[in-house]
Design a protein around this motif. Structure first.
Motif, PDB file in Angstrom:
ATOM      1  N   ASN A 407     -18.588  -2.794  20.075  1.00 40.85           N
ATOM      2  CA  ASN A 407     -19.582  -3.783  20.504  1.00 40.85           C
ATOM      3  C   ASN A 407     -20.723  -3.830  19.483  1.00 40.85           C
ATOM      4  O   ASN A 407     -21.881  -3.552  19.784  1.00 40.85           O
ATOM      5  CB  ASN A 407     -20.110  -3.457  21.909  1.00 40.85           C
ATOM      6  CG  ASN A 407     -20.906  -4.598  22.514  1.00 40.85           C
ATOM      7  OD1 ASN A 407     -21.010  -5.681  21.948  1.00 40.85           O
ATOM      8  ND2 ASN A 407     -21.490  -4.359  23.682  1.00 40.85           N
ATOM      9  N   ASN A 410     -23.979  -5.443  20.320  1.00 49.16           N
ATOM     10  CA  ASN A 410     -24.588  -5.028  21.587  1.00 49.16           C
ATOM     11  C   ASN A 410     -24.635  -6.169  22.598  1.00 49.16           C
ATOM     12  O   ASN A 410     -25.651  -6.443  23.243  1.00 49.16           O
ATOM     13  CB  ASN A 410     -25.998  -4.480  21.353  1.00 49.16           C
ATOM     14  CG  ASN A 410     -26.491  -3.656  22.530  1.00 49.16           C
ATOM     15  OD1 ASN A 410     -25.699  -3.071  23.277  1.00 49.16           O
ATOM     16  ND2 ASN A 410     -27.800  -3.619  22.716  1.00 49.16           N
ATOM     17  N   GLU A 412     -24.008  -8.131  26.020  1.00 48.18           N
ATOM     18  CA  GLU A 412     -23.931  -7.772  27.442  1.00 48.18           C
ATOM     19  C   GLU A 412     -22.659  -8.317  28.079  1.00 48.18           C
ATOM     20  O   GLU A 412     -21.918  -7.593  28.755  1.00 48.18           O
ATOM     21  CB  GLU A 412     -25.161  -8.314  28.176  1.00 48.18           C
ATOM     22  CG  GLU A 412     -25.170  -8.037  29.676  1.00 48.18           C
ATOM     23  CD  GLU A 412     -25.483  -6.600  30.011  1.00 48.18           C
ATOM     24  OE1 GLU A 412     -25.038  -6.143  31.084  1.00 48.18           O
ATOM     25  OE2 GLU A 412     -26.158  -5.922  29.202  1.00 48.18           O
ATOM     26  N   ARG A 426     -21.567  -4.619  28.680  1.00 46.70           N
ATOM     27  CA  ARG A 426     -21.554  -3.930  27.374  1.00 46.70           C
ATOM     28  C   ARG A 426     -20.339  -3.034  27.188  1.00 46.70           C
ATOM     29  O   ARG A 426     -20.296  -2.236  26.249  1.00 46.70           O
ATOM     30  CB  ARG A 426     -22.839  -3.123  27.166  1.00 46.70           C
ATOM     31  CG  ARG A 426     -24.099  -3.969  27.006  1.00 46.70           C
ATOM     32  CD  ARG A 426     -25.260  -3.136  26.490  1.00 46.70           C
ATOM     33  NE  ARG A 426     -26.398  -3.975  26.163  1.00 46.70           N
ATOM     34  CZ  ARG A 426     -27.363  -4.288  27.026  1.00 46.70           C
ATOM     35  NH1 ARG A 426     -27.301  -3.802  28.254  1.00 46.70           N
ATOM     36  NH2 ARG A 426     -28.374  -5.061  26.671  1.00 46.70           N
TER      37      ARG A 426
END
Length: 442
Positions: A407, A410, A412, A426
Motif C-alpha cells: 500500500n 497509504n 484507505e 488500508r
C-alpha cells in the motif's frame, strides 16, 4: 406436532452485543408466530453425513431430556450482501479460510459438537458450492452417536415455493419441515460465519430453568461495531428481560413480549468487515487471551477436514510469531506475525509481515515439467525477493518476483479489482487466483 423450541444465535450489537435467540412456540423476533399448518417439504430426502466428537461433555441439565436427544442445530449460510468481498466473490462467508487450516463455519459446527449437539442442519444459500463441499467432506468421517448427523439443505424451489430463499429468515421458515423428521424439543439456529466459543448447554440450561419463551444471549462488550448502522440494539431491564430491539439504521424500535437475556462474556466476532476478518486472524497468533483461542484448545477443539497433507518444509527460513498450515514449502524467507495457509510456497528472499496468506488448493510442478501451465505465467505462490506487508492474499494467487504489496500510497479504500487486488481499511487484499506480475509495486 409436538411443542418445539427454536434457538437462534445472531449477532446484534449496539454495545458490541452478540445475540443467541431461543424461541419456544416457533416465535422468531421480527417474523411473527409460525403457522403449524405451513410445512413445505422437499421432493427428496437429502443425504446425511456424520461427525466424530472425541471430547463429549457431560450433560449438566437435570430432569430434562439429554441435549443430544432433544436439541438440533440449524446453521444458516449468509445472504448475497457480504462485507467481506472480494473474499466472497466465489464462496460464502462461512467457507472463507481462517487460521491456516480451517473455514469460518468450522468454529460454529465445533461449538455444537463440543456442546454435545449431534443433530446439525446446514441451510446454505448464496455462493454455496464451496461451503457445501466442505461440510460434506469435513463431517463425514465417523458416527456422532446413533442419531448424529450433519445434513446440508441447499437453497431450493418447490411446487409450493417457486422462488429461491429470500434471505435467512425465509430460509429458516421454509425449512421448518425438518421438525417432522426428528421430534426434538428445541432448535438452535446459528449463523455460520461468526467466530466465538460457547457452551450451548449453559444457554439451554438457563432457558429451561427460567421457563423462557425466548432467550437472547447478549454481550456487554463495547467495540467498533457500535458505529455500524447494521448492528442491533438491545434494551434489557434489571431482570435480564429484553424490552426493545432496534437497528442503528432504523429509528423505530420493536417492543417485545417477554424475552429473556443470557449475558455472554466471551470473545465474539461476526466478521462484518475485511478489517474484522484480518484482526481475527492476527489475534489467533498472539499469546494474549483477547481473541479466539479455541484453535489450540484440547478440551474444545475446532474440527475440520482431515487432509493428509505432508508436513511443512522449512529451508533456512526465519519465522516468528506466526501460524503455518500443512504442506507448505518455505525457502530462505522471513515471515513475521503472519498466518500462512496450506500448500503455500514462498521462495528465496521473500519478506512477509502482518499478513494472511490463504495458501493453495493444488501443488504446481515447476522446473518446466508442468504441462498445463504456460511457461510465461507467474507460478502459484510468492516469488523471490517479494515483500508483503499488512495484506490478505487469497487462495491460488500468483505473486511474481521483486513484487511489493505494501500500500505504497497509504490508500484507505481502493478498487483495483481489474488489477487483481483491492484496498479495504488500508489492508491490501489480493484476489483469488490473481496474477501480480514481476516487479509490481502496489
Amino acid at each position: 406436532m409436538p411443542q418445539t423450541s427454536l434457538m437462534m444465535t445472531l449477532q446484534f450489537s449496539s454495545s458490541g452485543t452478540p445475540v443467541n435467540v431461543q424461541a419456544k412456540h416457533f416465535l422468531i423476533p421480527g417474523l411473527g408466530r409460525y403457522d403449524h399448518k405451513y410445512s413445505p417439504k422437499l421432493p427428496s430426502k437429502f443425504p446425511k453425513t456424520s461427525i466424530f466428537n472425541s471430547h463429549q461433555i457431560p450433560n449438566p441439565i437435570l430432569h430434562q431430556p439429554p441435549v443430544n436427544q432433544s436439541v438440533a442445530a440449524i446453521v444458516f449460510g449468509d445472504g448475497s450482501e457480504s462485507r467481506l468481498y472480494p473474499l466472497t466473490k466465489r464462496r460464502s462467508e462461512g467457507a472463507i479460510p481462517i487460521a491456516s487450516n480451517y473455514r469460518l463455519i468450522d468454529a460454529v459446527v465445533s461449538n455444537c459438537i463440543n456442546s454435545n449437539i449431534n443433530k446439525i442442519y446446514a441451510l446454505t444459500q448464496f455462493n454455496s458450492t464451496s461451503l457445501n463441499s466442505h461440510l460434506s467432506r469435513a463431517y463425514s468421517v465417523a458416527s456422532l452417536g446413533k442419531e448424529g448427523f450433519v445434513e446440508v439443505i441447499a437453497a431450493y424451489q418447490s411446487p409450493e415455493d417457486q422462488g429461491w430463499f429470500q434471505g435467512t429468515a425465509d430460509a429458516i421458515r421454509r425449512c421448518l419441515w425438518v421438525l417432522e423428521e426428528y421430534p426434538v424439543a428445541e432448535f438452535l439456529v446459528l449463523p455460520g460465519h461468526h467466530l466465538y466459543k460457547m457452551d450451548y448447554q449453559r444457554v439451554i440450561e438457563s432457558h429451561r430453568n427460567r421457563k423462557s419463551d425466548i432467550t437472547i444471549v447478549a454481550s456487554n462488550g463495547i467495540t467498533k461495531r457500535d458505529q455500524d448502522p447494521g448492528v442491533g440494539v438491545l434494551k434489557i431491564n434489571t431482570e435480564n428481560q429484553v424490552m426493545q430491539y432496534s437497528l442503528k439504521s432504523n429509528k423505530e424500535p420493536v417492543n417485545y413480549a417477554v424475552v429473556e437475556a443470557y449475558l455472554f462474556e466471551g470473545y465474539w466476532e461476526d466478521m462484518r468487515s475485511i478489517e474484522a476478518f484480518y484482526q481475527a486472524n492476527m489475534e489467533c497468533i498472539k499469546k494474549l487471551n483477547t481473541g479466539y483461542n479455541s484453535f489450540c484448545d484440547r478440551d474444545s477443539p475446532v474440527y475440520t477436514i482431515p487432509r493428509n497433507l505432508p508436513p511443512t518444509v522449512v529451508n533456512d527460513a526465519m519465522i516468528t510469531d506466526s501460524v503455518i498450515g500443512d504442506g507448505c514449502i518455505l525457502n530462505r524467507c522471513k515471515i513475521k506475525s503472519t498466518v500462512v495457509g496450506m500448500r503455500t510456497k514462498i521462495r528465496d528472499g521473500a519478506i512477509i509481515e502482518d499478513s494472511v496468506i490463504m495458501g493453495s488448493d493444488v501443488y504446481q510442478i515447476e522446473d518446466g515439467r508442468e504441462s498445463s501451465i504456460k511457461s510465461t505465467s507467474v507460478p502459484i505462490g510468492i516469488g523471490e525477493n517479494t515483500e508483503i506487508r499488512k495484506a490478505i492474499v487469497d487462495k491460488n494467487a500468483r505473486i511474481g518476483k521483486n513484487v511489493k504489496i505494501i500500500n505504497k500510497d497509504n490508500v484507505e479504500e481502493g478498487d483495483r479489482e481489474a488489477n487483481g487486488y483491492i484496498i479495504s481499511g488500508r489492508i491490501m487484499v489480493v484476489l483469488r487466483s490473481a496474477e501480480i506480475p514481476d516487479n509490481s509495486i502496489l
